[in-house]
Design a protein around this motif. Structure first.
Motif, PDB file in Angstrom:
ATOM      1  N   PRO A  86      17.293  29.306   8.996  1.00  0.00           N
ATOM      2  CA  PRO A  86      17.253  28.840   7.626  1.00  0.00           C
ATOM      3  C   PRO A  86      18.513  28.150   7.100  1.00  0.00           C
ATOM      4  CG  PRO A  86      17.927  31.116   7.616  1.00  0.00           C
ATOM      5  CD  PRO A  86      17.766  30.700   9.068  1.00  0.00           C
ATOM      6  N   HIS A  87      19.599  28.079   7.869  1.00  0.00           N
ATOM      7  CA  HIS A  87      20.887  27.663   7.308  1.00  0.00           C
ATOM      8  C   HIS A  87      20.896  26.268   6.701  1.00  0.00           C
ATOM      9  CE1 HIS A  87      22.936  30.956   9.896  1.00  0.00           C
ATOM     10  NE2 HIS A  87      22.559  31.420   8.721  1.00  0.00           N
ATOM     11  N   PHE A  88      20.329  25.285   7.379  1.00  0.00           N
ATOM     12  CA  PHE A  88      20.337  23.925   6.828  1.00  0.00           C
ATOM     13  C   PHE A  88      19.658  23.905   5.458  1.00  0.00           C
ATOM     14  CE2 PHE A  88      18.196  19.797   6.251  1.00  0.00           C
ATOM     15  CZ  PHE A  88      19.308  18.980   6.200  1.00  0.00           C
ATOM     16  N   PHE A  89      18.513  24.557   5.364  1.00  0.00           N
ATOM     17  CA  PHE A  89      17.753  24.540   4.117  1.00  0.00           C
ATOM     18  C   PHE A  89      18.451  25.330   3.017  1.00  0.00           C
ATOM     19  CE2 PHE A  89      14.928  23.964   7.717  1.00  0.00           C
ATOM     20  CZ  PHE A  89      14.437  22.700   7.417  1.00  0.00           C
ATOM     21  N   MET A  90      19.100  26.417   3.379  1.00  0.00           N
ATOM     22  CA  MET A  90      19.856  27.200   2.392  1.00  0.00           C
ATOM     23  C   MET A  90      21.009  26.372   1.824  1.00  0.00           C
ATOM     24  SD  MET A  90      19.887  30.823   4.458  1.00  0.00           S
ATOM     25  CE  MET A  90      20.750  31.811   3.244  1.00  0.00           C
ATOM     26  N   LEU A  91      21.724  25.682   2.703  1.00  0.00           N
ATOM     27  CA  LEU A  91      22.860  24.862   2.254  1.00  0.00           C
ATOM     28  C   LEU A  91      22.383  23.703   1.376  1.00  0.00           C
ATOM     29  CD1 LEU A  91      24.881  24.891   5.575  1.00  0.00           C
ATOM     30  CD2 LEU A  91      25.621  25.884   3.389  1.00  0.00           C
ATOM     31  N   LYS A  92      21.288  23.057   1.765  1.00  0.00           N
ATOM     32  CA  LYS A  92      20.756  21.960   0.942  1.00  0.00           C
ATOM     33  C   LYS A  92      20.350  22.474  -0.437  1.00  0.00           C
ATOM     34  CE  LYS A  92      20.078  17.957   2.322  1.00  0.00           C
ATOM     35  NZ  LYS A  92      20.985  16.827   2.060  1.00  0.00           N
ATOM     36  N   LYS A  93      19.729  23.641  -0.463  1.00  0.00           N
ATOM     37  CA  LYS A  93      19.292  24.213  -1.748  1.00  0.00           C
ATOM     38  C   LYS A  93      20.478  24.527  -2.656  1.00  0.00           C
ATOM     39  CE  LYS A  93      15.926  27.326  -3.623  1.00  0.00           C
ATOM     40  NZ  LYS A  93      14.696  26.663  -3.910  1.00  0.00           N
ATOM     41  N   LEU A  94      21.610  24.885  -2.053  1.00  0.00           N
ATOM     42  CA  LEU A  94      22.828  25.135  -2.833  1.00  0.00           C
ATOM     43  C   LEU A  94      23.425  23.842  -3.396  1.00  0.00           C
ATOM     44  CD1 LEU A  94      24.684  27.772  -0.629  1.00  0.00           C
ATOM     45  CD2 LEU A  94      23.728  28.129  -2.922  1.00  0.00           C
ATOM     46  N   MET A  96      24.709  21.433  -1.205  1.00  0.00           N
ATOM     47  CA  MET A  96      25.716  20.977  -0.241  1.00  0.00           C
ATOM     48  C   MET A  96      25.343  19.567   0.240  1.00  0.00           C
ATOM     49  SD  MET A  96      28.252  22.612   1.422  1.00  0.00           S
ATOM     50  CE  MET A  96      28.956  22.802   3.017  1.00  0.00           C
ATOM     51  N   PRO A  97      26.274  18.625   0.170  1.00  0.00           N
ATOM     52  CA  PRO A  97      25.979  17.245   0.594  1.00  0.00           C
ATOM     53  C   PRO A  97      26.086  17.105   2.121  1.00  0.00           C
ATOM     54  CG  PRO A  97      28.200  17.361  -0.260  1.00  0.00           C
ATOM     55  CD  PRO A  97      27.609  18.739  -0.419  1.00  0.00           C
ATOM     56  N   ILE A  98      25.077  17.607   2.822  1.00  0.00           N
ATOM     57  CA  ILE A  98      25.065  17.585   4.280  1.00  0.00           C
ATOM     58  C   ILE A  98      23.884  16.766   4.782  1.00  0.00           C
ATOM     59  CG2 ILE A  98      26.301  19.733   4.662  1.00  0.00           C
ATOM     60  CD1 ILE A  98      23.561  21.094   5.001  1.00  0.00           C
ATOM     61  N   TRP A  99      24.023  16.281   5.990  1.00  0.00           N
ATOM     62  CA  TRP A  99      22.975  15.505   6.637  1.00  0.00           C
ATOM     63  C   TRP A  99      22.877  15.931   8.082  1.00  0.00           C
ATOM     64  CZ3 TRP A  99      26.774  13.925   3.481  1.00  0.00           C
ATOM     65  CH2 TRP A  99      26.389  13.379   2.256  1.00  0.00           C
ATOM     66  N   LEU A 122      29.109  17.324   7.936  1.00  0.00           N
ATOM     67  CA  LEU A 122      29.788  17.802   6.735  1.00  0.00           C
ATOM     68  C   LEU A 122      30.690  16.694   6.205  1.00  0.00           C
ATOM     69  CD1 LEU A 122      30.821  21.351   7.990  1.00  0.00           C
ATOM     70  CD2 LEU A 122      28.832  20.736   6.623  1.00  0.00           C
ATOM     71  N   PRO A 123      30.741  16.509   4.892  1.00  0.00           N
ATOM     72  CA  PRO A 123      31.519  15.400   4.343  1.00  0.00           C
ATOM     73  C   PRO A 123      33.027  15.585   4.473  1.00  0.00           C
ATOM     74  CG  PRO A 123      30.620  16.739   2.577  1.00  0.00           C
ATOM     75  CD  PRO A 123      30.067  17.288   3.859  1.00  0.00           C
ATOM     76  N   CYS A 124      33.698  14.489   4.760  1.00  0.00           N
ATOM     77  CA  CYS A 124      35.168  14.493   4.737  1.00  0.00           C
ATOM     78  C   CYS A 124      35.653  13.244   4.000  1.00  0.00           C
ATOM     79  CB  CYS A 124      35.765  14.620   6.138  1.00  0.00           C
ATOM     80  SG  CYS A 124      35.284  13.363   7.303  1.00  0.00           S
ATOM     81  N   HIS A 125      34.840  12.799   3.057  1.00  0.00           N
ATOM     82  CA  HIS A 125      35.123  11.596   2.278  1.00  0.00           C
ATOM     83  C   HIS A 125      36.458  11.699   1.549  1.00  0.00           C
ATOM     84  CE1 HIS A 125      34.533   8.528  -0.858  1.00  0.00           C
ATOM     85  NE2 HIS A 125      33.801   7.947   0.058  1.00  0.00           N
TER      86      HIS A 125
END
Length: 153
Positions: A86-94, A96-99, A122-125
């Motif tokens: 579930p981690h990707f979906f949990m982070l997106k729901k929070l 988190m700007p991840i792809w 993970l962003p490093c912009h």
């Protein structure tokens, strides 16, 4: 989302040939001229290294690279996670700007198949603030400590 499986010999379903003849926006060249590429590179490298240090203590993940060569300016921090569901979906729901490459990595190659869902970007912009980085690191730490059965590690 939906699964799209197409032969490698075809153009990507995401490619639009009508875009080929379009020129870039004039404002894009102004932005490039006004940008400080050294500052951008330093900020991206600093954020990459911050991610690298942070994930060392987080379970169920491993950075794709264990160092950043001096002359490399990353566009993201690649992190391999053990439990995309579930981690990707949990982070997106929070928020988190991840792809990830879930729409591009369909392949018979075992590495591409693995990276398709397990490799987070993970962003490093360069415009990320310390508070934003701190929040993302904490969100990642809290989320990845939860196992798929709901246990905390």
């Amino acid at each position: 989302g939906s699964e799209i499986d197409q032969p490698a010999s075809q153009l990507s379903a995401m490619y639009d040939p009508s875009e080929e003849s379009r020129s870039g926006l004039a404002v894009s060249s102004i932005i490039v001229k006004a940008s400080n590429s050294d500052r951008i590179a330093e900020a991206r490298q600093r954020n990459f290294l911050r991610w690298l240090g942070a994930v060392q203590e987080i379970p169920h993940c491993k950075p794709l690279f264990d160092h950043l060569p001096v002359d490399v300016v990353p566009y993201m921090f690649p992190l391999h996670i053990q439990y995309p569901n579930p981690h990707f979906f949990m982070l997106k729901k929070l928020g988190m700007p991840i792809w990830r490459w879930d729409d591009m990595g369909i392949s018979g190659c075992p590495v591409a198949t693995d990276y398709r869902l397990h490799l987070l970007h993970l962003p490093c912009h360069q415009s990320l603030t310390d508070d934003e980085m701190r929040w993302m690191i904490e969100a990642l730490k809290l989320t990845l400590r939860i196992t798929p059965d709901g246990e905390q590690r």
